[in-house]
Design a protein around this motif. Sequence first.
Motif, PDB file in Angstrom:
ATOM      1  N   GLU A  96       5.599   2.634  -3.678  1.00 26.45           N
ATOM      2  CA  GLU A  96       6.121   1.171  -3.571  1.00 26.45           C
ATOM      3  C   GLU A  96       5.354   0.326  -2.691  1.00 26.45           C
ATOM      4  O   GLU A  96       4.763  -0.946  -3.059  1.00 26.45           O
ATOM      5  CB  GLU A  96       7.496   0.943  -3.660  1.00 26.45           C
ATOM      6  CG  GLU A  96       8.584   1.592  -4.509  1.00 26.45           C
ATOM      7  CD  GLU A  96       8.901   2.925  -4.100  1.00 26.45           C
ATOM      8  OE1 GLU A  96       8.076   3.767  -3.781  1.00 26.45           O
ATOM      9  OE2 GLU A  96      10.322   3.306  -4.319  1.00 26.45           O
ATOM     10  N   SER A  97       5.179   0.565  -1.637  1.00 25.31           N
ATOM     11  CA  SER A  97       4.721  -0.426  -0.528  1.00 25.31           C
ATOM     12  C   SER A  97       3.037  -0.373  -0.796  1.00 25.31           C
ATOM     13  O   SER A  97       2.324  -1.466  -0.702  1.00 25.31           O
ATOM     14  CB  SER A  97       4.800   0.180   1.112  1.00 25.31           C
ATOM     15  OG  SER A  97       4.694   1.222   1.240  1.00 25.31           O
ATOM     16  N   GLU A 113       2.883  -2.866  -3.516  1.00 27.05           N
ATOM     17  CA  GLU A 113       3.017  -4.378  -2.882  1.00 27.05           C
ATOM     18  C   GLU A 113       1.811  -4.811  -2.281  1.00 27.05           C
ATOM     19  O   GLU A 113       1.396  -5.886  -2.535  1.00 27.05           O
ATOM     20  CB  GLU A 113       4.328  -4.078  -2.011  1.00 27.05           C
ATOM     21  CG  GLU A 113       5.718  -4.114  -2.837  1.00 27.05           C
ATOM     22  CD  GLU A 113       6.800  -3.939  -1.784  1.00 27.05           C
ATOM     23  OE1 GLU A 113       6.701  -3.615  -0.629  1.00 27.05           O
ATOM     24  OE2 GLU A 113       7.848  -3.677  -2.265  1.00 27.05           O
ATOM     25  N   ARG A 114       1.430  -4.055  -1.335  1.00 28.24           N
ATOM     26  CA  ARG A 114       0.141  -4.399  -0.540  1.00 28.24           C
ATOM     27  C   ARG A 114      -1.133  -4.941  -1.667  1.00 28.24           C
ATOM     28  O   ARG A 114      -1.805  -5.878  -1.516  1.00 28.24           O
ATOM     29  CB  ARG A 114      -0.352  -3.365   0.334  1.00 28.24           C
ATOM     30  CG  ARG A 114      -0.890  -3.574   1.680  1.00 28.24           C
ATOM     31  CD  ARG A 114      -1.002  -2.592   2.705  1.00 28.24           C
ATOM     32  NE  ARG A 114      -1.145  -1.005   2.246  1.00 28.24           N
ATOM     33  CZ  ARG A 114      -0.057  -0.274   2.172  1.00 28.24           C
ATOM     34  NH1 ARG A 114       1.146  -0.575   2.940  1.00 28.24           N
ATOM     35  NH2 ARG A 114      -0.149   1.062   1.716  1.00 28.24           N
TER      36      ARG A 114
END
Length: 124
Positions: free
Chosen positions: A88-89, A92-93
Motif C-alpha cells: 500500500e505505502s 501511495e508514494r
Amino acid sequence: SGTCVDGLSAASTTTTTTATTATASAAIVHRGTEEPRKLREFNIERAYPQRAVDRGTEGSVRATLQIDATGSVVGVIVTSANPPGVFESAVEREARRMRFEPARRNCENVADDYSLEVKFVLGE
C-alpha cells in the motif's frame, strides 16, 4: 465563445513494465467523458518494495487517484490490497509521482478521480 478541440486517448490504458526483478501492469480507468493522457507512468521497478522482492512476495493494490486540474495526483485512496500491509505505502508514494494531462469539461481543465490497479509480480 469558441470551439474547443482536444486530442482524446482511449478510455482505458494498460502499461506493462518489465525489470530483471519485477513485472507489473498498471491500468488507469477514467470514469468521465474526457479522460487524461498519462504524461508520467507508474514506475513499478521503483515502487516494488525490496523486502517483498527478497521474500518472493507478489500481490496487487487497487487505489483511487485524485487528480487536480493541473494533472497532479493530490490524493491516493487505497481501496484494496492483497496481501494487506505489504504494497500500500509503495503504491501511495509512487502514484503521487505520476502526472497527467488533466480531464477537460466544457474546454476547461477539471479535477477528477481515477482508478489504478497495480499488480506486483516477480520476474522469472
